[in-house]
Design an enzyme around this catalytic site. Structure first.
Site, mmCIF file in Angstrom:
data_model
loop_
_atom_site.group_PDB
_atom_site.id
_atom_site.type_symbol
_atom_site.label_atom_id
_atom_site.label_comp_id
_atom_site.label_asym_id
_atom_site.label_seq_id
_atom_site.Cartn_x
_atom_site.Cartn_y
_atom_site.Cartn_z
ATOM 1 N N GLY A 47 0.777 -1.242 0.000
ATOM 2 C CA GLY A 47 0.000 0.000 0.000
ATOM 3 C C GLY A 47 0.805 1.287 0.000
ATOM 4 O O GLY A 47 0.404 2.271 -0.616
ATOM 5 N N GLU A 102 3.712 4.775 5.928
ATOM 6 C CA GLU A 102 2.534 3.907 5.797
ATOM 7 C C GLU A 102 1.407 4.664 5.111
ATOM 8 O O GLU A 102 1.275 5.875 5.271
ATOM 9 C CB GLU A 102 2.053 3.456 7.182
ATOM 10 C CG GLU A 102 2.396 2.023 7.517
ATOM 11 C CD GLU A 102 1.692 0.975 6.646
ATOM 12 O OE1 GLU A 102 1.291 1.273 5.505
ATOM 13 O OE2 GLU A 102 1.555 -0.152 7.121
ATOM 14 N N ASP A 103 0.619 3.926 4.368
ATOM 15 C CA ASP A 103 -0.515 4.569 3.706
ATOM 16 C C ASP A 103 -1.668 4.792 4.668
ATOM 17 O O ASP A 103 -2.322 5.823 4.637
ATOM 18 C CB ASP A 103 -0.989 3.744 2.489
ATOM 19 C CG ASP A 103 -1.148 2.271 2.821
ATOM 20 O OD1 ASP A 103 -0.598 1.828 3.837
ATOM 21 O OD2 ASP A 103 -1.820 1.560 2.057
ATOM 22 N N ASP A 106 -4.565 1.779 10.916
ATOM 23 C CA ASP A 106 -5.931 1.397 11.298
ATOM 24 C C ASP A 106 -5.874 0.885 12.733
ATOM 25 O O ASP A 106 -5.913 1.679 13.685
ATOM 26 C CB ASP A 106 -6.424 0.341 10.293
ATOM 27 C CG ASP A 106 -7.886 -0.018 10.445
ATOM 28 O OD1 ASP A 106 -8.502 0.436 11.422
ATOM 29 O OD2 ASP A 106 -8.424 -0.757 9.616
ATOM 30 N N PHE A 156 -15.049 2.101 3.698
ATOM 31 C CA PHE A 156 -14.218 1.307 2.797
ATOM 32 C C PHE A 156 -13.579 2.226 1.773
ATOM 33 O O PHE A 156 -14.189 2.564 0.758
ATOM 34 C CB PHE A 156 -15.060 0.228 2.116
ATOM 35 C CG PHE A 156 -14.249 -0.978 1.764
ATOM 36 C CD1 PHE A 156 -13.005 -0.843 1.148
ATOM 37 C CD2 PHE A 156 -14.697 -2.241 2.085
ATOM 38 C CE1 PHE A 156 -12.237 -1.937 0.839
ATOM 39 C CE2 PHE A 156 -13.942 -3.362 1.771
ATOM 40 C CZ PHE A 156 -12.706 -3.204 1.152
ATOM 41 N N ASP A 163 -6.124 -0.546 -1.533
ATOM 42 C CA ASP A 163 -6.768 -1.457 -2.482
ATOM 43 C C ASP A 163 -8.045 -2.077 -1.947
ATOM 44 O O ASP A 163 -8.310 -2.085 -0.744
ATOM 45 C CB ASP A 163 -5.809 -2.595 -2.835
ATOM 46 C CG ASP A 163 -5.681 -3.628 -1.698
ATOM 47 O OD1 ASP A 163 -5.417 -3.212 -0.556
ATOM 48 O OD2 ASP A 163 -5.869 -4.827 -1.952
ATOM 49 N N ARG A 169 -5.518 0.686 -6.426
ATOM 50 C CA ARG A 169 -4.339 1.362 -5.868
ATOM 51 C C ARG A 169 -3.893 2.508 -6.767
ATOM 52 O O ARG A 169 -3.250 3.442 -6.332
ATOM 53 C CB ARG A 169 -3.173 0.379 -5.729
ATOM 54 C CG ARG A 169 -3.400 -0.759 -4.737
ATOM 55 C CD ARG A 169 -2.067 -1.439 -4.448
ATOM 56 N NE ARG A 169 -2.187 -2.766 -3.882
ATOM 57 C CZ ARG A 169 -2.284 -3.050 -2.585
ATOM 58 N NH1 ARG A 169 -2.304 -2.072 -1.708
ATOM 59 N NH2 ARG A 169 -2.362 -4.287 -2.163
HETATM 60 C C1 PRP Z 1 -2.848 -2.221 5.212
HETATM 61 C C2 PRP Z 1 -2.010 -0.956 5.343
HETATM 62 C C3 PRP Z 1 -1.229 -1.202 6.591
HETATM 63 C C4 PRP Z 1 -2.162 -2.053 7.426
HETATM 64 C C5 PRP Z 1 -2.811 -1.190 8.433
HETATM 65 O O1 PRP Z 1 -2.095 -3.184 4.582
HETATM 66 O O2 PRP Z 1 -1.163 -0.772 4.220
HETATM 67 O O3 PRP Z 1 -0.031 -1.888 6.346
HETATM 68 O O4 PRP Z 1 -3.158 -2.593 6.549
HETATM 69 O O5 PRP Z 1 -3.665 -1.954 9.228
HETATM 70 P P1 PRP Z 1 -3.494 -2.037 10.797
HETATM 71 O O6 PRP Z 1 -3.132 -0.674 11.305
HETATM 72 O O7 PRP Z 1 -4.873 -2.463 11.237
HETATM 73 O O8 PRP Z 1 -2.445 -3.073 11.107
HETATM 74 P P2 PRP Z 1 -2.693 -4.524 3.983
HETATM 75 O O9 PRP Z 1 -2.514 -5.642 4.977
HETATM 76 O O10 PRP Z 1 -4.081 -4.289 3.490
HETATM 77 O O11 PRP Z 1 -1.697 -4.811 2.770
HETATM 78 P P3 PRP Z 1 -1.310 -3.859 1.534
HETATM 79 O O12 PRP Z 1 -0.369 -2.812 2.065
HETATM 80 O O13 PRP Z 1 -0.640 -4.805 0.590
HETATM 81 O O14 PRP Z 1 -2.581 -3.265 0.975
#
Ligand code: PRP
Length: 183
Positions: A47, A102-103, A106, A156, A163, A169
């Protein structure tokens, strides 16, 4: 000029212009804080690659970049934040100033695990630069970011690296996905 809306997108919450302003501000803050520190920007794939590419170009002091890819062990374990390193850094970080880009932040579990892991390698410092932090009522991420681009609603959202099933993306804006796309 009005944003070209993708047919699967319900509404745009961050336009290209909004994103450019956020990234410019983050880059300026980091450039002040890290002058002469030669930070290593760590992008967490997948991401964060879009944001990291823009952030790097908004940083005006010397810096380098490396990439990590992580994957959670599955839903049951994700809640513990344990992630598998799919691709590790190529750069030794001992004595380096590290900024994790980080993108989206959460639950924060991915990043708290990563920070713990990287701290064992004795960097000089580690900070998080999150393009966005998800606002979930009654919940705070397990780890805080030093640099926060913006807050996004608990819906969402896709685009700008985020993504759904690996798609969207490439959207240059952040938007809310239409529920019929994923339900
Ligand atoms: C997403 C995002 C962070 C993570 C955040 O990645 O890029 O890495 O989730 O979530 P959290 O704070 O609840 O841990 P994802 O696992 O969707 O993979 P991606 O980066 O390949 O989209």
């Amino acid at each position: 000029m009005p944003e070209q809306l993708h047919p699967d997108i319900e509404s745009v919450i961050l336009s290209e212009q909004d994103i450019a302003e956020i990234v410019a501000r983050l880059g300026a803050e980091i450039s002040v804080d890290y002058a002469d520190k030669n930070p290593l920007i760590v992008a967490v794939l997948r991401g964060a690659f879009v944001f990291t590419a823009d952030l790097m170009r908004a940083i005006t002091v010397p810096c380098t970049v490396d990439f990590m890819a992580v994957s959670s062990y599955g839903t049951g374990v994700k809640s513990s934040g344990v992630v598998r390193i799919v691709k590790d850094l190529d750069t030794p970080i001992e004595g380096r100033h590290v900024i994790i880009a980080e993108d989206i932040l959460d639950s924060g579990l991915t990043l708290s695990y990563l920070v713990r892991l990287l701290e064992e390698r004795h960097p000089k410092s580690i900070r998080i630069c999150a393009f966005s932090v998800k606002d979930v009522p009654g919940h705070k991420p397990a780890i805080a970011a030093t640099y926060v681009g913006t807050h996004v609603p608990d819906s969402f959202i896709v685009g700008y690296g985020l993504d759904y099933a690996e798609h969207y993306r490439n959207l240059p804006f952040v938007g809310v996905l239409k529920p019929e796309v994923y339900s």
